[in-house]
Every structure is written in structure tokens, then in C-alpha cells.
Design a protein around this motif. Structure first.
Motif, PDB file in Angstrom:
ATOM      1  N   LEU A   1       1.079  -1.201   0.300  1.00  0.00           N
ATOM      2  CA  LEU A   1       0.300   0.183  -0.408  1.00  0.00           C
ATOM      3  C   LEU A   1       0.832   1.426  -0.077  1.00  0.00           C
ATOM      4  CD1 LEU A   1      -2.637  -1.206   2.461  1.00  0.00           C
ATOM      5  CD2 LEU A   1      -2.957  -1.288  -0.164  1.00  0.00           C
ATOM      6  N   PRO A   2       1.387   1.530  -0.735  1.00  0.00           N
ATOM      7  CA  PRO A   2       2.655   2.713  -1.502  1.00  0.00           C
ATOM      8  C   PRO A   2       1.868   3.931  -0.993  1.00  0.00           C
ATOM      9  CG  PRO A   2       2.457   2.215  -3.411  1.00  0.00           C
ATOM     10  CD  PRO A   2       1.959   1.066  -2.682  1.00  0.00           C
ATOM     11  N   ALA A   3       2.132   5.078  -0.160  1.00  0.00           N
ATOM     12  CA  ALA A   3       1.220   6.406  -0.088  1.00  0.00           C
ATOM     13  C   ALA A   3       1.242   7.084  -1.540  1.00  0.00           C
ATOM     14  CB  ALA A   3       2.144   7.212   1.405  1.00  0.00           C
ATOM     15  N   SER A   4       2.364   7.237  -2.334  1.00  0.00           N
ATOM     16  CA  SER A   4       1.774   8.233  -3.178  1.00  0.00           C
ATOM     17  C   SER A   4       3.665   7.600  -4.495  1.00  0.00           C
ATOM     18  CB  SER A   4       2.926   9.108  -2.747  1.00  0.00           C
ATOM     19  OG  SER A   4       3.882   8.920  -2.943  1.00  0.00           O
ATOM     20  N   LYS A   5       2.795   8.515  -5.445  1.00  0.00           N
ATOM     21  CA  LYS A   5       3.536   7.630  -6.716  1.00  0.00           C
ATOM     22  C   LYS A   5       5.065   7.778  -6.532  1.00  0.00           C
ATOM     23  CE  LYS A   5       1.601  10.346 -10.000  1.00  0.00           C
ATOM     24  NZ  LYS A   5       1.200  10.669 -10.944  1.00  0.00           N
ATOM     25  N   GLU A   6       5.842   8.664  -6.091  1.00  0.00           N
ATOM     26  CA  GLU A   6       6.885   8.973  -5.629  1.00  0.00           C
ATOM     27  C   GLU A   6       7.807   7.645  -4.925  1.00  0.00           C
ATOM     28  OE1 GLU A   6      10.644   9.857  -5.823  1.00  0.00           O
ATOM     29  OE2 GLU A   6       9.543  11.221  -7.242  1.00  0.00           O
ATOM     30  N   GLU A   7       6.595   7.855  -4.114  1.00  0.00           N
ATOM     31  CA  GLU A   7       7.009   6.116  -2.940  1.00  0.00           C
ATOM     32  C   GLU A   7       7.726   5.192  -4.152  1.00  0.00           C
ATOM     33  OE1 GLU A   7       5.857   3.144   0.664  1.00  0.00           O
ATOM     34  OE2 GLU A   7       5.264   5.219  -0.043  1.00  0.00           O
ATOM     35  N   ILE A   8       7.389   4.841  -4.893  1.00  0.00           N
ATOM     36  CA  ILE A   8       7.496   3.985  -6.136  1.00  0.00           C
ATOM     37  C   ILE A   8       8.664   4.394  -6.895  1.00  0.00           C
ATOM     38  CG2 ILE A   8       6.451   1.959  -7.948  1.00  0.00           C
ATOM     39  CD1 ILE A   8       4.293   2.773  -6.943  1.00  0.00           C
ATOM     40  N   VAL A   9       8.700   5.725  -7.431  1.00  0.00           N
ATOM     41  CA  VAL A   9       9.894   5.912  -7.701  1.00  0.00           C
ATOM     42  C   VAL A   9      10.621   6.242  -7.211  1.00  0.00           C
ATOM     43  CG1 VAL A   9      10.601   7.860  -9.593  1.00  0.00           C
ATOM     44  CG2 VAL A   9       8.079   7.309  -9.570  1.00  0.00           C
ATOM     45  N   SER A  10      10.827   6.216  -6.138  1.00  0.00           N
ATOM     46  CA  SER A  10      12.209   6.121  -5.728  1.00  0.00           C
ATOM     47  C   SER A  10      12.478   4.847  -5.557  1.00  0.00           C
ATOM     48  CB  SER A  10      11.907   7.013  -4.092  1.00  0.00           C
ATOM     49  OG  SER A  10      11.281   5.884  -3.723  1.00  0.00           O
ATOM     50  N   LEU A  11      12.363   4.259  -5.229  1.00  0.00           N
ATOM     51  CA  LEU A  11      12.547   2.687  -5.353  1.00  0.00           C
ATOM     52  C   LEU A  11      12.635   2.344  -6.283  1.00  0.00           C
ATOM     53  CD1 LEU A  11       9.136   1.405  -3.177  1.00  0.00           C
ATOM     54  CD2 LEU A  11      11.702   1.983  -2.863  1.00  0.00           C
ATOM     55  N   PHE A  12      12.422   2.737  -7.303  1.00  0.00           N
ATOM     56  CA  PHE A  12      13.528   2.209  -8.425  1.00  0.00           C
ATOM     57  C   PHE A  12      14.521   2.999  -9.161  1.00  0.00           C
ATOM     58  CE2 PHE A  12       9.825  -0.105  -9.779  1.00  0.00           C
ATOM     59  CZ  PHE A  12       9.841  -0.730 -10.166  1.00  0.00           C
ATOM     60  N   ARG A  13      14.335   3.971  -8.905  1.00  0.00           N
ATOM     61  CA  ARG A  13      16.025   5.434  -8.603  1.00  0.00           C
ATOM     62  C   ARG A  13      16.615   4.733  -7.995  1.00  0.00           C
ATOM     63  NH1 ARG A  13      13.850   9.580  -6.625  1.00  0.00           N
ATOM     64  NH2 ARG A  13      12.635  10.271  -9.238  1.00  0.00           N
ATOM     65  N   GLN A  14      16.879   4.294  -6.879  1.00  0.00           N
ATOM     66  CA  GLN A  14      17.769   4.402  -5.862  1.00  0.00           C
ATOM     67  C   GLN A  14      18.616   2.337  -6.170  1.00  0.00           C
ATOM     68  OE1 GLN A  14      15.487   3.662  -1.201  1.00  0.00           O
ATOM     69  NE2 GLN A  14      14.993   6.106  -2.344  1.00  0.00           N
ATOM     70  N   ALA A  15      17.510   2.260  -6.880  1.00  0.00           N
ATOM     71  CA  ALA A  15      18.253   0.344  -7.347  1.00  0.00           C
ATOM     72  C   ALA A  15      19.185   0.467  -9.032  1.00  0.00           C
ATOM     73  CB  ALA A  15      16.922  -0.020  -7.620  1.00  0.00           C
ATOM     74  N   ILE A  16      18.964   1.822  -9.522  1.00  0.00           N
ATOM     75  CA  ILE A  16      18.959   2.039 -10.413  1.00  0.00           C
ATOM     76  C   ILE A  16      20.718   2.328 -10.305  1.00  0.00           C
ATOM     77  CG2 ILE A  16      19.590   3.687 -12.822  1.00  0.00           C
ATOM     78  CD1 ILE A  16      16.973   3.638 -12.555  1.00  0.00           C
ATOM     79  N   THR A  17      21.827   1.072 -10.566  1.00  0.00           N
ATOM     80  CA  THR A  17      23.106   1.122 -11.047  1.00  0.00           C
ATOM     81  C   THR A  17      23.778   1.685 -12.099  1.00  0.00           C
ATOM     82  OG1 THR A  17      23.898  -1.081 -11.565  1.00  0.00           O
ATOM     83  CG2 THR A  17      23.391  -0.885  -9.084  1.00  0.00           C
ATOM     84  N   PRO A  18      24.712   2.076 -12.662  1.00  0.00           N
ATOM     85  CA  PRO A  18      25.891   2.204 -13.443  1.00  0.00           C
ATOM     86  C   PRO A  18      25.516   1.067 -14.827  1.00  0.00           C
ATOM     87  CG  PRO A  18      27.618   2.906 -11.879  1.00  0.00           C
ATOM     88  CD  PRO A  18      25.714   2.148 -11.342  1.00  0.00           C
ATOM     89  N   ASN A  19      25.111  -0.359 -13.747  1.00  0.00           N
ATOM     90  CA  ASN A  19      25.014  -1.768 -14.833  1.00  0.00           C
ATOM     91  C   ASN A  19      23.213  -2.185 -15.755  1.00  0.00           C
ATOM     92  OD1 ASN A  19      27.856  -2.645 -14.636  1.00  0.00           O
ATOM     93  ND2 ASN A  19      27.271  -3.591 -12.803  1.00  0.00           N
ATOM     94  N   THR A  20      22.562  -1.228 -14.821  1.00  0.00           N
ATOM     95  CA  THR A  20      21.431  -1.240 -15.288  1.00  0.00           C
ATOM     96  C   THR A  20      20.892  -0.769 -16.529  1.00  0.00           C
ATOM     97  OG1 THR A  20      20.831  -0.369 -12.976  1.00  0.00           O
ATOM     98  CG2 THR A  20      19.022  -0.527 -14.941  1.00  0.00           C
TER      99      THR A  20
END
Length: 422
Positions: free
Chosen positions: A181-200
């Protein structure tokens, strides 16, 4: 003597149907039919109107269907259209399989493109979402150490293609855990942003989850991913047809979906979209004569295929146009709010789907407190004739309820009463 409702039903299935059934036209329903349909009211909350829409579908006697997220039903005239196309094909097989319906096939492609507000040159007509995900995963020229990000709620058919085509090469598949139950769209976006690395290299995500109907912010994720040079592939199996989608605005590189869910097309039809600048990355899963074709049509070059189903998709899109995309979207969200209003404050139920309209739509998953979901599903089916999908993963333990345009408020009332009985 025909009632107004029965007369209208017959009118839709004859005059409107005739336009759909003519093999050399496959034209949209006439303006006269649209005007007749509108006589019952243009308001999205006119229940008489939606009762009429429901009458265009023929379900098994006694069945109340809330399982559109698994498989949708075809309106009666789409069934008739597809059967007529099949009879036409069998009357002159070689003519219609190889060339006789070329213009009609392109008409269907254009209808799909119009629905998505994109060019027909970005649309391939395939079989289902699984094929589309395999097409993407098999095409990517990835190397050992490269990463593909997947959400924790990906459907098996969106996850397995990446494992099969890429994992043996040493490509790393990384799950991005999503809150239920995410609180907002930004909560989801931030999870993907944090997961990205130079190898993604790729983010492969579902648009609307099949588990609890969570809607992922694809537009925002795509914009963020492209800033890092990362491609975005979208499983749209549960979003296409549920609400309006402008794929240019959504911004993803690839989008694929089955049309037999929320578009109510014949089974075994799907849609594939690729941005024109990303199409060169794709390789056909099947090749035969004509493989040199440089357009997106090379991805659907099966030689012999079930063309009546493909043309039946055109009939389904005409039915959608008759009602109107905006009206369909409004109705689905109206049913969502109606259901949640009936459940609100009742401690016997826990809704396992985000409430906000930018985080969920026509799929709502509900737990009956103190009961196992399998038992709830069985009771709904056996005692009340209600079909829905049980969901036990991700700590859900809830029945997944799909709110399609053939669901009425009376159906929702019946559902909630049945849930209360357990």
C-alpha cells in the motif's frame, strides 16, 4: 412486441453488427447506433445504461463475473463477428489467409493506434502479453554483469522470459520490492531510482499488478530511467482497456498487452508497441518469408495465423468506441468507489489495494478477516455463483475483484453481501 432495451440490443447486433461483419469494410459503428445507445442517458452513473451494456454479454446462467483480470468476455456481436469472419475464411481459405484481408488487418492496427494516440507504425498485432515479453527479453543484447530491474509484483509470464533469455548469459535480474500500500507515486519511483546502478540496462515493470491492482507510475519511472540511459518495458496486461493510455505521453520504450481482458476481444490476441527509435533493438521471435521487412510488421510475421480473431479485435474496438473510452474509464472508477464505500468502516474486511485513483483502478483485492482466501473463493463460487480470483502471495490472503463494464451496482451489492456471509 420488443421492449426498448431488447430492441436496442437487437439493433446493435444487426445494423451495427452488419458494418462489423462485412469482410471488406470492418468500419466503425454508425453514428445512428451511437445516438440510439445514448438515448438511455449519457451520464456515467446511469444504471439503466450500464444494465444495457451488461446485456450485450452472455454469461452462463446464474454466474456473476468478477474475474475479468484473468480473462474477459466478448460482447455478443464480437462473438458473431468473429464467427462470421471464420466462415468467410473457410469459404475461400487461400484468398483470405494470404492477402484478401490485408486492408482489414491494417484497419485493426489503426484502431489500436488511435486508442493509444500513437502512429500505426508503432503497433504490432501479436497473440498475448507473454509473447510480447518474450519478444523484448529475447531481443536485448545484454552481457554478463548487466542488470534488469523487475518489481516484486511481476507476473510469472513477465519474469520468466528474462530468466530464460538473459540469466544464463550472466545478466543480473534484480527485484525492486514494492510496498503493498504505497502512500504515493513518488514512493514507488524512488525505489526504482535507488535501485539503478551504472550496470542497469532495462527496467521491466507491470503497469497494473495482477496481485492487488496496484498501478505503477510508468510515466514517471520512464522519465527517470531515460535520464540514466535505461530502457523501459511495460507489461500492460491489466491496464490496456481499463483506462485511457497515451503511449507517447507514457514514455516507455515497449508496451505489450493481451486484448482478451479489458478490451473484450477474442482470446489469443494481443498488442505490442515499440517507440520508433527503439524498434531497431527488436528481433522477431518467428521468421519466414518476408523477414527482411523493416517495419514493425516483421514482429507479427507468422505466415498462417488465426485472422478471424485478429479481425474480431477490430470488432471489439468498435464496441469500445460505441461506448466511449472516457465513459468506460469513468464507469470503472465509479464502480471502484462504490465498492469501497460499501466496505468502508466494516471491520470484517481489509482492502489490500491502494485507494488513491492514481495508484489503483478496476482491480480491488479484499481480505475477509479470519478466513482463508481459498475458502472465501469457494463459498462465493459454490453458494453465490460469483467468480473471482484468490490471491495468497505477498501476504494478501484476499479475493481479487475485477470491476468491468459488465458489472453493475446490483452485482456489487450482491458481492458484498456474499462476502459478509463468508
Amino acid at each position: 412486441m420488443l421492449t426498448r432495451r431488447n430492441w436496442l440490443r437487437q439493433s446493435i447486433l444487426t445494423s451495427a453488427g452488419a458494418a462489423l461483419l462485412a469482410p471488406n469494410t470492418l468500419q466503425a459503428l454508425s453514428g445512428r447506433q451511437i445516438n440510439v445507445f445514448n438515448q438511455l442517458g449519457t451520464s456515467a452513473n446511469d444504471e439503466a445504461y450500464w444494465e444495457l451494456v451488461k446485456e450485450q454479454f452472455t454469461f452462463a446462467p446464474g454466474l456473476t463475473y468478477f474475474n475479468n483480470g484473468s480473462l474477459g468476455a466478448c460482447p455478443d456481436h464480437v462473438v458473431q463477428a468473429t464467427n462470421t469472419f471464420r466462415q468467410t475464411l473457410d469459404g475461400f481459405p487461400s484468398k483470405y489467409m494470404w492477402g484478401g484481408w490485408d486492408e482489414e488487418k491494417e484497419a485493426v492496427r489503426e484502431k489500436v493506434a488511435n486508442m493509444f494516440s500513437v502512429s500505426p507504425e508503432t503497433i504490432a498485432l501479436i497473440h498475448n502479453t507473454t509473447e510480447g515479453m518474450n519478444l523484448i527479453a529475447s531481443s536485448m543484447n545484454l552481457a554478463a554483469g548487466d542488470e534488469v530491474l523487475l518489481s516484486s509484483h511481476e507476473h510469472t509470464s513477465a519474469r520468466v522470459p528474462w530468466k530464460y533469455w538473459q540469466e544464463s548469459k550472466g545478466v543480473v535480474l534484480k527485484d525492486v520490492p514494492l510496498p503493498l500500500l504505497p502512500a504515493s507515486k513518488e514512493e514507488i519511483v524512488s525505489l526504482f531510482r535507488q535501485a539503478i546502478t551504472p550496470n542497469t540496462k532495462v527496467i521491466s515493470i507491470v503497469h497494473v499488478t495482477n496481485t492487488n491492482g496496484m498501478m505503477l507510475p510508468v510515466k514517471e519511472i520512464s522519465a527517470m530511467a531515460h535520464e540514466h540511459g535505461v530502457l523501459v518495458a511495460v507489461d500492460g496486461a491489466q491496464s490496456m482497456g481499463m483506462f485511457r493510455i497515451n503511449l507517447d505521453d507514457l514514455g516507455c520504450d515497449f508496451f505489450t498487452s493481451s486484448s482478451h481482458k479489458w478490451l473484450f476481444s477474442p482470446k489469443g490476441m494481443g498488442v505490442f508497441y515499440a517507440r520508433e527509435e527503439s524498434q531497431s533493438l527488436l528481433k522477431p521471435l518467428i521468421v519466414c518469408r518476408g523477414w527482411e521487412n523493416k517495419t514493425i510488421r516483421r514482429l507479427e510475421n507468422y505466415n498462417t495465423r488465426n485472422l478471424p480473431e485478429l479481425l474480431g479485435l477490430g470488432a471489439a474496438l468498435d464496441f469500445r468506441s460505441l461506448i466511449g473510452q472516457e465513459r468506460i474509464e469513468q464507469r470503472i472508477f465509479e464502480l471502484k468507489h462504490y465498492l469501497l464505500g460499501l466496505l468502508e468502516g466494516d471491520e470484517r474486511f481489509v482492502v489490500k489495494t491502494p485507494r488513491a485513483d492514481d495508484l489503483s483502478g478496476g482491480i480491488q483485492t479484499v481480505e475477509v478477516v479470519g478466513k482463508q482466501v481459498g475458502d472465501v473463493r469457494d463459498a462465493l463460487r459454490d453458494d453465490h455463483g460469483i467468480d473471482c480470483r484468490p490471491m495468497s502471495g505477498h501476504g494478501i490472503n484476499g479475493v481479487r475483484l475485477s470491476l468491468a463494464i459488465y458489472c453493475t451496482k446490483a452485482d456489487v451489492d450482491k458481492l458484498v453481501l456474499a462476502l459478509a456471509e463468508g
